[in-house]
Scaffold this active site. Structure first.
Site, PDB file in Angstrom:
ATOM      1  CB  SER A  60     -85.171  10.030 -22.214  1.00  0.00           C
ATOM      2  OG  SER A  60     -85.179  10.802 -20.984  1.00  0.00           O
ATOM      3  CG  HIS A  65     -85.441  15.249 -23.265  1.00  0.00           C
ATOM      4  ND1 HIS A  65     -84.437  14.713 -23.661  1.00  0.00           N
ATOM      5  CD2 HIS A  65     -85.997  14.605 -22.185  1.00  0.00           C
ATOM      6  CE1 HIS A  65     -84.282  13.614 -22.922  1.00  0.00           C
ATOM      7  NE2 HIS A  65     -85.294  13.370 -22.330  1.00  0.00           N
ATOM      8  CG  ASP A  98     -82.459  17.629 -24.458  1.00  0.00           C
ATOM      9  OD1 ASP A  98     -82.449  18.115 -23.276  1.00  0.00           O
ATOM     10  OD2 ASP A  98     -82.566  16.244 -25.007  1.00  0.00           O
TER      11      ASP A  98
END
Length: 629
Positions: A284, A581, A530
């Protein structure tokens, strides 16, 4: 009281056999294969498990908890008196339960532990049986929610929190409930310097594996990856977690914490000790941090390592769900404090903020965390589309993704003009405080460099270093990049806003949650991604951008492996095939790929692109220079 409970339970309960099955004695072989070739043989062979007994057990425990809670509160009150509960204890409760019920409960708990243990280590055990062992040193860079923040202040207001996590633990919720204003003062940075607030308040990123393995007890983040890495031979001597204070702007990470200097030293030490180049794993926002680090470490006024430092020290970069072009949902978070799936927070943190903080307070907190604003969308209209069109629009789609902030038409006239992503960023700067605009514009850039000359000039401008559309990959021809990310989960793509009806609010607009029609769900237009990061952000650079000469002049090899979101119906975290995610960090195939790269078997990884990202990328209005075609 005991005899009463015994009569009721013995009358109402009848013993049955436990439906739990024992865990498989050993891990089965796991092979990577295209999604279309995967057949869930287990579902066709294994009998369905009954949940009736488990539901009855849970129902009974709920009633039992209610009795115990009633007894506790009765004991604390002068107005309520339940003398029958006076001698109630766990031992007495266990005495009155039927032996078969107690045995079933123990079997259930043991079966759950065995299932968790098997799932946690199965990928590593399987690869170990194939001769896959630890090879390259591994350094992990977590994402925005992953790192806990603990207090190190010793002033009167901070002593009660000393070394307690005010982000990423139950202490956060406790502080938010009992002393909201104190929690806000601690969690927010100084609005003008972007550093620690005055008054001796000092929050620092937790360190070590504990910093990112769990967000709170039971909510794992990196723990599954750590377990599988350990199975093939990794431990604290050859693997590290480079946690950071994600509230800080990237330049202030170095100013206050010397983060990039320390990361450079970790990498150099790991290589020197092992005589092997390092594998970097980021998730991320951590992928943006690493991209910035690649520029900083080479720069003369940064790490001073020179252009060949990355090539000498880094073997591979595993980019997991990297928001390389930002997260669209970050803009509503700082614009209006919206919390309907905005900002990269899990359900626990969202509940706390929604329950106890107003929209104004939430917007203020997010703005006072300059690191959050690093995820504002990059690329402008060239990436995200114009007022009538977007590269990821679908045939027959009634509402284009191009207009990012939409205002519903009332009585034939619109409340305000619709805005593209580029216009929305300008609007954000216009309606927020000057200190916020200064923080964002002094730390980041959101444009596009269309020529090699522009890209090379931007190597001297640290504001450009997080934007892969304005700066290049390191000059490391031997570096290998692996982009692993989830697809197929609806993700916020644009919004319908309305004027705020609260006369006491400082915020001008709010998401119009009353609007649900076509592809609009409660004011949110959903696209592909996602669940947190849009497909274009996570996939454009990996599939197209880094194939252009100006963004990858050294020809770094990039492999893409997409993972469709195929959650298990009754699993709260999606199970071994989730593409979410955050939950993807526990996905079996992702763990398999990570371990292979870390073990020096990256050649085993093949590409797997099943979305339309390359079609969308070709529509993006960024082109290769003619001399490199």
């Amino acid at each position: 009281m005991s005899s009463f409970l015994r009569r009721r339970i013995l009358r109402d309960s009848t013993p049955t056999e436990s439906s739990r099955e024992s865990a498989p004695p050993k891990a089965e072989e796991v092979r990577l294969a295209p999604v279309s070739n995967i057949i869930d043989s287990a579902s066709s062979k294994a009998p369905k498990k009954s949940s009736k007994r488990r539901n009855g057990f849970v129902f009974f425990l709920g009633g039992l908890f209610g009795i115990v809670a009633a007894g506790f509160f009765a004991g604390q009150s002068d107005l309520i008196d339940f003398p029958e509960l006076g001698d109630l204890s766990m031992d007495s409760l266990m005495d009155i339960l039927p032996a078969s019920f107690v045995q079933d409960a123990r079997d259930l708990a043991r079966g759950e532990r065995e299932a968790v243990n098997y799932d946690s280590f199965s990928v590593g055990l399987n690869l170990l049986s194939q001769g896959v062992k630890a090879n390259h040193p591994v350094i992990m860079v977590p994402g925005v929610i992953s790192t806990g923040l603990e207090s190190w202040g010793t002033t009167n207001s901070s002593r009660q929190y000393f070394r307690k996590r005010l982000w990423g633990s139950w202490s956060m919720m406790r502080a938010l409930v009992l002393d909201k204003e104190s929690w806000k003062r601690h969690i927010m940075l100084d609005k003008y310097t972007g550093l620690d607030p005055p008054g001796g308040i000092k929050l620092r990123a937790a360190q070590g594996f504990d910093a990112a393995d769990f967000f709170i007890t039971g909510y794992w983040i990196w723990n599954k990856i750590l377990e599988n890495l350990a199975t093939i031979g990794y431990d604290p001597t050859n693997s590290f977690t480079a946690a950071y204070d994600w509230r800080l702007s990237y330049s202030n990470l170095e100013v206050r914490d010397q983060y990039f200097t320390r990361l450079k030293m970790y990498i150099e030490m790991a290589q020197k000790v092992s005589d092997k180049k390092v594998v970097l794993i980021s998730h991320s926002m951590g992928s943006q941090v690493l991209f910035y680090f690649f520029h900083w470490v080479a720069a003369a006024d940064g790490g001073g390592g020179g252009d060949d430092w990355v090539d000498k020290h880094v073997d591979s970069w595993i980019n997991i769900s990297g928001c390389m072009l930002g997260a669209l949902k970050g803009l509503p978070a700082v614009l209006s404090g919206e919390m309907k799936d905005t900002a990269q927070l899990n359900a626990f943190a969202v509940y706390g903020l929604e329950k106890f903080l107003s929209r104004e307070e939430r917007a203020e907190i997010f703005r006072a965390m300059p690191g959050i604003s690093s995820m504002l969308p990059m690329g402008g209209n060239a990436i995200w589309g114009n007022s009538t069109w977007a590269p990821d629009d679908l045939p027959g789609q009634n509402v284009s993704f191009g207009p990012f902030l939409n205002f519903k038409t009332l009585n034939g006239s619109s409340q305000a003009r619709n805005m593209t992503v580029e216009e929305s960023l300008s609007y954000l700067m216009n309606v927020t405080e000057p200190w916020y605009e200064d923080q964002v514009k002094g730390s980041y850039s959101h444009g596009v460099a269309h020529t090699t000359a522009e890209v090379e000039a931007n190597e001297n401008d640290p504001r450009k270093w997080i934007n892969p559309l304005e700066s290049r990959l390191p000059l490391a021809p031997n570096l290998k990049i692996y982009c692993f990310y989830g697809i197929g989960k609806p993700t916020e793509r644009s919004y319908f806003y309305r004027k705020s009806e609260n006369p006491f609010s400082n915020l001008n607009v709010t998401i119009d949650t009353t609007l649900t029609q076509d592809n609009i769900d409660h004011g949110v237009v959903l696209g592909e991604g996602d669940g947190t990061v849009n497909l274009i952000s996570v996939g454009y650079m990996c599939n197209k951008g880094w194939n252009m000469h100006r963004y990858n002049p050294a020809g770094v090899k990039v492999k893409v492996y997409e993972m469709p979101h195929e959650p298990e119906r009754f699993s709260p975290r999606g199970g071994p095939n989730t593409g979410d995610h955050v939950d993807i960090l526990g996905r079996s195939s992702l763990n398999d790929l990570i371990l292979r790269v870390a073990a020096g078997r990256g050649d085993d990884v093949s590409e797997n692109v099943v979305s339309d990202i390359r079609k969308y990328a070709d529509r993006v209005e960024i082109r290769e220079e003619s001399e490199y075609l």
